[in-house]
Each structure stands twice: as C-alpha cells, then as structure tokens.
Design a protein around this motif. Structure first.
Motif, PDB file in Angstrom:
ATOM      1  N   GLU A 102     153.772  61.179   3.172  1.00 32.81           N
ATOM      2  CA  GLU A 102     154.840  60.266   3.593  1.00 32.81           C
ATOM      3  C   GLU A 102     154.361  59.380   4.738  1.00 32.81           C
ATOM      4  N   ILE A 103     153.604  59.957   5.663  1.00 34.22           N
ATOM      5  CA  ILE A 103     153.072  59.175   6.780  1.00 34.22           C
ATOM      6  C   ILE A 103     151.981  58.231   6.274  1.00 34.22           C
ATOM      7  N   ALA A 104     151.166  58.719   5.342  1.00 29.70           N
ATOM      8  CA  ALA A 104     150.080  57.888   4.812  1.00 29.70           C
ATOM      9  C   ALA A 104     150.616  56.619   4.162  1.00 29.70           C
ATOM     10  N   GLU A 105     151.808  56.700   3.541  1.00 27.22           N
ATOM     11  CA  GLU A 105     152.407  55.527   2.920  1.00 27.22           C
ATOM     12  C   GLU A 105     152.762  54.457   3.951  1.00 27.22           C
ATOM     13  N   MET A 106     152.934  54.866   5.195  1.00 21.86           N
ATOM     14  CA  MET A 106     153.277  53.926   6.266  1.00 21.86           C
ATOM     15  C   MET A 106     152.051  53.257   6.880  1.00 21.86           C
ATOM     16  N   GLN A 107     150.859  53.691   6.486  1.00 25.26           N
ATOM     17  CA  GLN A 107     149.651  53.274   7.188  1.00 25.26           C
ATOM     18  C   GLN A 107     149.438  51.770   7.152  1.00 25.26           C
ATOM     19  N   GLU A 108     149.612  51.152   5.993  1.00 26.28           N
ATOM     20  CA  GLU A 108     149.357  49.717   5.887  1.00 26.28           C
ATOM     21  C   GLU A 108     150.304  48.921   6.782  1.00 26.28           C
ATOM     22  N   GLU A 109     151.592  49.288   6.766  1.00 30.50           N
ATOM     23  CA  GLU A 109     152.551  48.591   7.618  1.00 30.50           C
ATOM     24  C   GLU A 109     152.271  48.870   9.084  1.00 30.50           C
ATOM     25  N   ALA A 110     151.824  50.083   9.405  1.00 32.81           N
ATOM     26  CA  ALA A 110     151.549  50.423  10.796  1.00 32.81           C
ATOM     27  C   ALA A 110     150.424  49.574  11.350  1.00 32.81           C
ATOM     28  N   ALA A 111     149.472  49.211  10.505  1.00 36.33           N
ATOM     29  CA  ALA A 111     148.321  48.436  10.964  1.00 36.33           C
ATOM     30  C   ALA A 111     148.602  46.941  11.001  1.00 36.33           C
ATOM     31  N   SER A 112     149.670  46.488  10.320  1.00 40.07           N
ATOM     32  CA  SER A 112     149.928  45.057  10.251  1.00 40.07           C
ATOM     33  C   SER A 112     150.365  44.527  11.602  1.00 40.07           C
ATOM     34  N   ALA A 130     160.654  55.377  20.526  1.00 41.13           N
ATOM     35  CA  ALA A 130     159.975  56.451  19.794  1.00 41.13           C
ATOM     36  C   ALA A 130     158.497  56.127  19.651  1.00 41.13           C
ATOM     37  N   VAL A 131     157.673  57.105  19.971  1.00 37.96           N
ATOM     38  CA  VAL A 131     156.223  56.982  19.807  1.00 37.96           C
ATOM     39  C   VAL A 131     155.747  58.167  18.979  1.00 37.96           C
ATOM     40  N   MET A 132     154.958  57.871  17.939  1.00 40.66           N
ATOM     41  CA  MET A 132     154.386  58.931  17.100  1.00 40.66           C
ATOM     42  C   MET A 132     153.005  58.483  16.654  1.00 40.66           C
ATOM     43  N   ASN A 133     151.984  59.187  17.110  1.00 40.89           N
ATOM     44  CA  ASN A 133     150.614  58.932  16.687  1.00 40.89           C
ATOM     45  C   ASN A 133     150.122  60.150  15.912  1.00 40.89           C
ATOM     46  N   VAL A 134     149.514  59.891  14.762  1.00 41.05           N
ATOM     47  CA  VAL A 134     149.118  60.966  13.848  1.00 41.05           C
ATOM     48  C   VAL A 134     147.607  60.949  13.662  1.00 41.05           C
ATOM     49  N   MET A 137     146.312  57.317  13.804  1.00 44.85           N
ATOM     50  CA  MET A 137     147.212  56.307  13.234  1.00 44.85           C
ATOM     51  C   MET A 137     148.455  56.191  14.106  1.00 44.85           C
ATOM     52  N   LYS A 138     148.738  54.978  14.572  1.00 45.99           N
ATOM     53  CA  LYS A 138     149.905  54.730  15.411  1.00 45.99           C
ATOM     54  C   LYS A 138     151.044  54.191  14.554  1.00 45.99           C
ATOM     55  N   LEU A 139     152.177  54.833  14.629  1.00 43.62           N
ATOM     56  CA  LEU A 139     153.348  54.327  13.937  1.00 43.62           C
ATOM     57  C   LEU A 139     154.034  53.279  14.807  1.00 43.62           C
ATOM     58  N   HIS A 140     154.634  52.293  14.148  1.00 46.50           N
ATOM     59  CA  HIS A 140     155.507  51.377  14.867  1.00 46.50           C
ATOM     60  C   HIS A 140     156.762  52.121  15.298  1.00 46.50           C
ATOM     61  N   GLU A 141     157.462  51.537  16.259  1.00 44.01           N
ATOM     62  CA  GLU A 141     158.687  52.165  16.751  1.00 44.01           C
ATOM     63  C   GLU A 141     159.672  52.426  15.615  1.00 44.01           C
ATOM     64  N   TYR A 142     159.870  51.454  14.741  1.00 39.29           N
ATOM     65  CA  TYR A 142     160.862  51.639  13.673  1.00 39.29           C
ATOM     66  C   TYR A 142     160.446  52.754  12.722  1.00 39.29           C
ATOM     67  N   GLN A 143     159.128  52.924  12.522  1.00 39.61           N
ATOM     68  CA  GLN A 143     158.661  53.996  11.655  1.00 39.61           C
ATOM     69  C   GLN A 143     158.844  55.354  12.322  1.00 39.61           C
ATOM     70  N   ALA A 144     158.474  55.426  13.600  1.00 37.30           N
ATOM     71  CA  ALA A 144     158.619  56.682  14.333  1.00 37.30           C
ATOM     72  C   ALA A 144     160.089  57.089  14.420  1.00 37.30           C
ATOM     73  N   LYS A 145     160.958  56.116  14.623  1.00 42.17           N
ATOM     74  CA  LYS A 145     162.388  56.441  14.709  1.00 42.17           C
ATOM     75  C   LYS A 145     162.915  56.976  13.389  1.00 42.17           C
TER      76      LYS A 145
END
Length: 382
Positions: A220-230, A206-210, A1-9
């Motif tokens: 907490e990261i799982a809650e970001m998954q839908e936005e990360a994929a959008s 910022a780069v964060m891949n989980v 799962m790749k986080l967007h920059e704003y999420q990783a920050k």
C-alpha cells in the motif's frame, strides 16, 4: 521514502488517529471546491517535503472564497525552498488551545526505538531539542515486545500533558508507534497534535518516512511512491542518475563516494558552522560521466552556494574523478558556484595534476576543504 503530508494523514486516519477533514487540489478551482465542501475557515497547505512551510509562505489560513483564491494563486506554482509546488492540501482549520508534539524514531545510540512527547508542539522540534532538551520526554521501547500501555502513559504524564487529554494523547502515541513498527517506518511524527477547547486531540500535521528497502513488505505504501517523489525535480533526477540522494535545507552542496564518507563530510560542514544542502553519494567506481551528472544535480539546487567534493579512491580512480569535474565545469561559460575538491586514495596524485585550478579550489585535507566550502557559502549569502 518520504510521504507527503496528505499521504501520511491518510495512513494515520486509517489507523484511527483523528485528522481534520481535507482534500487535495491542483488548481484554484479545486481549492475553492474543496473549501466549499469542508467549510470555512480552511488552511491551504503546500504539499512539498520541506520544513518551515508556514514561514516560507507555503501555508495560509483563509476564511472566504476571495482569500482562498488569493492564497491558491500565491501558493500553487511557487518555488518553496527550491521545490515547485503543484498541489495543495485544503484542510479544515482547527480551533485549538494547545499544541503538542509526538513522534517515534530509532535511537541508534541506544539501539532501540524511542517514543517522544513534548508540550512545545507547533515549532521546529530540532530547535526545541537543541535549546530546551528537557522539554522532550523520551521513552525507549523494546522492539521484541512493542510499546506497553504504561510506557505511553508515562511519557505523556512526564511531559506534563494536561490530565483531561492525557489518555487520548497516550492512545495516539501508542497508535503512532504501532504504525511505525508495522509500516517499517524510519520516522513518524505529529507536530502539532492540537488540543481543542472540547479536549479533543487532532493531528494537524503528519510525517511518515518509510524504509525503502522494506517496500516489498508494504504494497500500500509502495503504491504511493511515485506521487511521494513528484514535485521535487532533484529527487526525480537522482532516480534517473541512480544516485543515493537526500535533499537538505542548507547551502553547502556535498558530493562523495560512499555513504560513510558523505556522512563524515556532512558532520564536518556542521562542525565548521555551515549547513549541508544535500547528501549525494556517487558510489564506487564513479566514471567521468557520473561525476558530471552529480555536479548537474547539485548546481540545479537554488539553495547551493558552494560545492565540496570528498573523493577517496578505492575502486574509484582519482584521475577519472578529476576528468569528470573538468568536463562538467568546462561546459559552463561561468561556474555557477565555487567548487572545492579533496582527492585521496587511488591515483589521487594524477587527479590533482589533471584538475583545472582555474575552475576549482584544491585542498589537501578534508578539514581544509570543508572549511573553504563553508567560507564560500557564507560569502555567497552575504
């Protein structure tokens, strides 16, 4: 799962890594409001998960409302390397005197995590690794004990980081490793880690891949998954089709059945001078409909100039694959891009007989199939 920059920050900031003030915006008014609160100058940054955003026009530095409006109009809604931009991060500009790189990933050759530091931040780290590998200092970590403070200091000093900021950079590197470890990370990096004239260090990117298989441990990261994929329609389509899919930045589309087979094809594309556009594993036992869906996905990527099928029949039958390829391509008045097919294994001879060679190029070996696909891609770019 790749986080967007704003999420990783946000993840980095919560852990204590300094980041610039920032706000997410989805329209021009939101950009102007955020810039007004943060204070000019600000950077307006497309929130898409591709490299080279700046060179592609996805990042603009602005100093007033007029420039911000123009940049927002330009970036929002743009197609950035095949991905629609629907959100931007408005971020306070950093007045820097130096740019560093810090990162953590898994060194599979050594079977250990590796922390990395370089004074050549702000540029493509892959290019640095290829052209000047000695510019990246690597420190392997025993996962049983974690990163010792002396290891972080050693990596920073060996990289040649100025003494005035070495302690703070080592602290950032230690925190980044702890995040990578605690969050079941695949990769974590800051490029650039900016150094200001006042000797402050700030994570300007910022780069964060989980690891997706570990998300049950990371609510907490799982809650970001839908936005990360959008934002990436192909990633969403892959979820709908239940494909293992990773979008890359090349122009040779790759479809195979089995992760190892697809990885081998990616390596061969690179070996023969091409650039893979994707990793797409249709899985075992692929029926005609599944192959049709795979072609639909790859053709939907505007970067793709050619497609190579690498199918080895075990559970998967070559005749089913061939039938799916024919059905998918016969639906087009004109084939969007040249398709090269290599079949082997179960019912491969029947599949070869079924394939419509007016629609595809058939090759007897994987090597020749990849070479042909690379040639087609080069011709398409000419």
């Amino acid at each position: 799962m790749k986080l967007h920059e704003y999420q990783a920050k946000q993840v980095f900031a919560d852990a204590g890594i300094p980041t610039p003030p920032s706000q997410l915006a989805e329209d021009v008014d939101g950009v102007l409001s955020a810039a007004g609160e943060i204070g000019y100058p600000v950077a307006i940054k497309a929130q898409v998960q591709v490299g080279g955003r700046g060179k592609a026009g996805g990042i603009e530095l602005v100093s007033d409302d007029e420039e911000a409006r123009e940049a927002a109009d330009s970036i929002l809604g743009m197609d950035l390397k095949g991905i629609h931009v629907d959100r931007v991060l408005v971020e306070g500009a950093v007045d820097f005197v130096n740019e560093l790189y810090v990162g953590v990933t898994m060194d599979r050759g050594e079977g250990k995590p590796v922390a990395m530091v370089s004074t050549k931040g702000g540029v493509d780290i892959e290019a640095v690794a290829e052209e000047t590998p000695d510019a990246i200092v690597r420190e392997h970590v025993d996962p049983a004990f974690g990163m010792h403070p002396y290891q972080a200091r050693k990596a920073v000093y060996d990289a040649g980081v100025d003494r005035e900021v070495a302690r703070d950079v080592a602290s950032v590197l230690t925190t980044l490793y702890e995040l990578w470890d605690d969050r079941d990370g695949a990769d974590a990096e800051i490029n650039p880690l900016m150094v200001t004239d006042d000797d402050e260090v700030i994570a300007a990117d910022a780069v964060m891949n989980v690891d997706e298989d570990a998300l049950f441990r990371q609510p907490e990261i799982a809650e970001m998954q839908e936005e990360a994929a959008s934002g990436d329609e192909l990633e969403q389509k892959a979820d709908e089709y239940d494909f293992d899919y990773v979008r890359l930045e090349g122009d040779v589309g790759i479809i195979g059945n089995g992760a190892g087979l697809v990885m081998t094809t990616l390596d061969l594309v690179d070996h023969y001078g091409g650039e893979p556009a994707n990793f797409l594993d249709v899985g075992g036992g692929a029926k005609a409909e599944r192959i049709t869906n795979a072609l639909d996905m790859v053709f939907s990527d505007d970067n793709v100039e050619s497609v190579v099928f690498n199918i080895f029949g075990g559970i998967t039958r070559g005749d089913e694959v061939a039938r799916g390829i024919n059905e998918a391509l016969e639906a087009f008045d004109e084939i969007p891009k040249p398709v090269v097919v290599r079949l082997a294994g179960t019912n491969w001879e029947e599949g070869m007989e079924i394939l419509n060679e007016d629609l595809v190029t058939v090759e007897g070996t994987l090597e020749s199939a990849v070479q042909r696909a690379v040639e087609y891609a080069e011709e398409g770019q000419a």
